[in-house]
Structures are given as structure tokens and as C-alpha cells.
Design a protein around this motif. Structure first.
Motif, PDB file in Angstrom:
ATOM      1  N   VAL A  93       0.821  -1.210   0.000  1.00  0.00           N
ATOM      2  CA  VAL A  93       0.000   0.000   0.000  1.00  0.00           C
ATOM      3  C   VAL A  93       0.860   1.267   0.000  1.00  0.00           C
ATOM      4  O   VAL A  93       0.480   2.306  -0.537  1.00  0.00           O
ATOM      5  N   ARG A  94       2.071   1.171   0.583  1.00  0.00           N
ATOM      6  CA  ARG A  94       2.927   2.365   0.691  1.00  0.00           C
ATOM      7  C   ARG A  94       3.577   2.699  -0.656  1.00  0.00           C
ATOM      8  O   ARG A  94       3.771   3.864  -0.980  1.00  0.00           O
ATOM      9  N   GLN A  95       3.929   1.664  -1.404  1.00  0.00           N
ATOM     10  CA  GLN A  95       4.470   1.925  -2.740  1.00  0.00           C
ATOM     11  C   GLN A  95       3.342   2.297  -3.707  1.00  0.00           C
ATOM     12  O   GLN A  95       3.578   2.895  -4.748  1.00  0.00           O
ATOM     13  N   GLY A  96       2.123   1.889  -3.355  1.00  0.00           N
ATOM     14  CA  GLY A  96       0.987   2.152  -4.232  1.00  0.00           C
ATOM     15  C   GLY A  96       0.969   1.186  -5.411  1.00  0.00           C
ATOM     16  O   GLY A  96       1.799   0.279  -5.513  1.00  0.00           O
ATOM     17  N   LEU A  97       0.013   1.384  -6.290  1.00  0.00           N
ATOM     18  CA  LEU A  97      -0.136   0.517  -7.465  1.00  0.00           C
ATOM     19  C   LEU A  97       0.910   0.922  -8.502  1.00  0.00           C
ATOM     20  O   LEU A  97       0.940   2.063  -8.946  1.00  0.00           O
ATOM     21  N   VAL A  98       1.794  -0.003  -8.860  1.00  0.00           N
ATOM     22  CA  VAL A  98       2.835   0.317  -9.840  1.00  0.00           C
ATOM     23  C   VAL A  98       2.620  -0.538 -11.092  1.00  0.00           C
ATOM     24  O   VAL A  98       1.895  -1.533 -11.075  1.00  0.00           O
TER      25      VAL A  98
END
Length: 442
Positions: A93-98
Motif C-alpha cells: 500500500v505504501r508503494q501504491g499501485l505500480v
């Protein structure tokens, strides 16, 4: 029926190993903030509610990476995808959707396997839930928010995992034919041995990937008896998995061993027994299977009257945790001693299903205790009250004692050896459960 297999899949550094360790209940995977630290797949048995399954940890997937380690991890995860019953796709969740997540999601969608989308590192549900919703864009179902580190949401995740397990198949339960898995490192001759064992006697060929397993089953009739060989050599998948990457396919070994009654571990006589052989053997031993060590390419060894004994000693030294394993020196090229494998399989199946009467077991126990006094600690002596057999496949015994802590592994092994002296139990592990009982109850 064999346990379902659940694979943990995802890009590097999203917390797969942390989650694996939490579910396995002990620290097995290396957890380090460097992408690509988990190289080899590691497995563990997990229980949740009344369901048990085998959990597989994989290396990270980096879909576009040309880097050799990451491309090998991609292959490794592909094997997990091919073999697992359920896939946990871990995101961060911290890196987000990549972009890489979308590529992995495409890989997983094509697998047609149940995929659970797990969004990790959600340490505060109120704060991070808006970011979790972003993962709906992957199009592989509802995201399950968790924090592996803080152990939040783990119960909901496991409920979701077990909801996808196939119902117990009555057909599989009723199939009482011996199942034999042939396992070992690449290039030791597994394929040749399977071809020799099944080639001449093959009557019904069902070369169809199992409904929930990737290993190929071959039905064989030999001397009027039927056997099922589970082929882990990947003979029909050479185009899909590069030869040098087969060392990563321990998941296939776990899957095949799980279903087998007897496991034939193939070792290369010209190379000798290796650490990797011991790892593969350990999988079969932990799961209590019947074990034959087939030392292949015996025709390529220069021999004198001591050669066989020397090889046997080396194998027993490296595989000292399973002294009961049957060792057979064979050649797939010449067919030397391969016909003995069927004979050994029959004996081992008999051993695995043997039941010993409680009265006889307690006579052996009494005699064993008289011959070698149980250990003491701080003036307290171990007392063994009673032994009984509670299961077969593998034969499992419960020993009632006054204090479990005093029952040292070496004394359990001593009791096991006395039982083996009397009944043989060729080629199969024996399991012992130690229970405490108060003296007045005993």
C-alpha cells in the motif's frame, strides 16, 4: 487426500517473507530490505481452523527485468502459479499501485487459479483504506488489507484462502493404488528411470495434468498389480522451463511428495550424494513417506568389492536423519536392478500400513527400558508408562510419560530402533507423539 498448495507471489520487497514467517509461525525466510533477497522457494505446513495446507514462499517477480536473478524469480513464480491451488498476490500500500503489479496481475489472471489480492503494510486501516481501493484497478477481485508486520487482518486473509480449497474428492480418497513420486536434482536420470519403469509395462497412459496438480500421473500394471507414478521430471514441459532453472522447482517436489505413498529419490552415482539431495530427501522424510534412494548411473562407476559399501556409508552419513531409507544401486541405461524397485515398493507399502498390537508394543517397551535406563535430569528420572499405535501411513505411536521434557530425541530413537528390530518397518518413517500423564493416572 493431499494438502492444498498456496503460493505467495509478488514483486520484491512487498513483505512476502514477513507474511510467510507469520503464517508459518517461525522465522524461515530471510527478511531484509533488499529486493530479491528471497531466492529459493521455501515451504511450510500451515493450519487454520480445521484446514491444513502447504504454503510456498517465492522470490519476487520483476516482469521487465533482464537481471538474471529477477528473471529466474519470474520463472520460479511461474512454476508456483502452475502448481498452486490458491495464489496470494502480495502488493504494498505504501508503494501504491505500480506498473509491475499490473503485469504480474496479467500473469496471474491467465493462470485461471483462485487469486487473492493482498494489500500489505496497512498498519492503520482508517488512514490507508482509501489507498487500498486503488488496487481494484488490477481487476482481480477485492483487495484484502493486512499488515504482516503488525499481524493485522491475518484471520480474514486465511478465511479467504481456505474458502477456495477444492472439496475433498471421493474418487481420490478411494484410489488405493500405491502412488510413487520420483524426485531428485536435474540431470540425475529421473526421466530415464521413469521411462524404463513405465515403458515396457505401460498399459493405461494418462498423460494428462491432474485437475489440481501439475505433475503428470502414469498408471502402470506390473505383475498384475497397479501403480501410479507421479512424474516430477517435467518431461513434457522442457519447452516451458529451462533446464538450469529446474533447481528452483522445489514446489513441484513438495506437491508430488505430498500425494505419494513412496518417494524414490534419484542420486547420481558419479556425483555422489549432495546437500541438495539431502534437502529433497528432507521433504519426503518430514512428510513421513516411504523412501527409496535410487543411486543411478551405477554402470558408469569403476568398482571393486568395497565400492558399494563405501557409497552406502556416504549416503547414510549425509542422510543420517533417515537411516530407514532403502538404498538401491541402479542403472537406467542398462536396466540393472530396476525390477527390484517394484518389489521394494510393495514391501514399503506393507510397512506403512502395518499395525502392531498394543500388548506387543508394551512388551517391547518394558524390555527396552530394562536394557537401557531412561535419562534423568536434576534427580528426576523419565518414566515411560505406556505405548500404543494410533495411525498408519506412516505408522504413528503415542508414548505416555511422566515428563515430556525428559524424553530426549536420542531415547525416542532408541525405542524406535527396538520396534524396528522386531517388526522391520522397511523404508518408512515412524512418527512418535510424546504425551504426559500424571503418575496417579498412569
Amino acid at each position: 487426500m493431499s494438502k492444498p498448495i498456496v503460493a505467495v507471489v509478488g514483486r520484491p520487497n512487498v513483505g512476502k517473507s514477513t507474511l510467510f514467517n507469520v503464517l508459518a509461525g517461525r522465522k524461515i525466510s530471510i527478511v531484509k530490505d533488499t529486493p530479491g533477497v528471497t531466492r529459493d522457494r521455501i515451504y511450510a505446513d500451515v493450519n487454520w481452523l480445521d484446514k491444513s495446507f502447504t504454503l510456498i514462499d517465492t522470490g519476487g517477480i520483476e516482469p521487465d527485468s533482464k537481471d538474471i536473478i529477477l528473471s529466474q524469480m519470474r520463472e520460479q513464480a511461474q512454476i508456483a502459479i502452475d502448481t498452486a491451488d490458491v495464489i496470494m498476490f502480495i502488493t504494498d500500500v505504501r508503494q501504491g499501485l505500480v506498473d509491475a503489479d499490473a503485469k504480474v496481475a496479467d500473469m496471474l489472471r491467465r493462470s485461471s487459479k483462485p487469486v487473492i489480492l493482498v494489500v500489505n503494510k496497512v498498519d492503520n486501516f482508517e488512514k490507508f483504506m482509501p489507498d487500498v481501493y486503488e488496487f481494484y484497478n488490477l481487476g482481480i477481485g477485492d483487495p484484502v488489507p493486512i499488515s504482516a508486520e503488525s499481524q493485522l487482518g491475518i484471520g480474514d486473509l486465511l478465511d479467504e484462502v481456505i474458502s477456495h480449497f477444492p472439496e475433498g474428492s471421493a474418487d481420490e480418497e478411494e484410489d488405493e493404488r500405491p502412488k510413487i513420486a520420483i524426485v531428485g536434482k536435474p540431470n540425475v536420470g529421473k526421466s530415464s528411470i521413469i521411462n524404463k519403469l513405465t515403458g515396457d509395462q505401460r498399459v493405461i497412459v494418462s498423460d494428462i495434468a491432474g485437475t489440481t496438480r501439475d505433475a503428470i500421473d502414469t498408471d502402470v500394471k506390473f505383475n498384475g498389480k497397479e501403480y501410479v507414478f507421479i512424474d516430477t521430471a517435467g518431461l513434457r514441459r522442457k519447452n516451458k522451463i529451462k533446464e538450469e532453472l529446474e533447481r528452483y522447482s522445489i514446489i513441484r517436489t513438495v506437491s508430488a511428495v505430498e500425494r505419494a505413498d513412496v518417494v524414490i529419490i534419484v542420486i547420481d552415482a558419479t556425483e555422489g550424494v549432495t546437500e541438495q539431495d539431502a534437502k529433497i530427501a528432507g521433504i519426503a522424510h518430514e512428510r513421513g513417506k516411504g523412501i527409496i534412494v535410487a543411486v543411478n548411473k551405477w554402470d558408469a562407476i569403476e568398482k571393486n568389492d568395497k565400492t558399494m559399501n563405501e557409497h552406502t556409508k556416504k549416503i547414510k552419513d549425509v542422510l543420517s536423519f533417515m537411516p530407514y531409507a532403502e538404498i538401491l544401486f541402479v542403472s537406467a541405461v542398462t536396466g540393472q536392478r530396476l525390477n527390484k524397485i517394484y518389489e521394494l515398493i510393495d514391501e514399503i507399502i506393507d510397512s506403512r500400513t502395518m499395525r502392531v498390537q498394543t500388548g506387543v508394543l508394551n512388551e517391547i517397551l518394558t524390555e527396552a527400558v530394562a536394557m537401557q535406563q531412561p535419562p534423568t535430569d536434576k534427580g528426576k528420572r523419565l518414566k515411560l508408562y505406556y505405548i500404543t499405535q494410533v495411525a498408519v501411513g506412516p505408522p504413528t505411536f503415542v508414548i505416555f510419560v511422566n515428563d515430556k521434557k525428559l524424553m530426549h530425541f536420542s531415547y525416542t530413537r532408541y525405542i524406535e530402533n527396538r520396534i524396528r528390530d522386531t517388526f522391520g518397518f522397511r523404508g518408512t518413517a515412524l512418527h512418535f507423539i510424546i504425551r504426559e500423564r500424571k503418575e496417579k493416572d498412569a
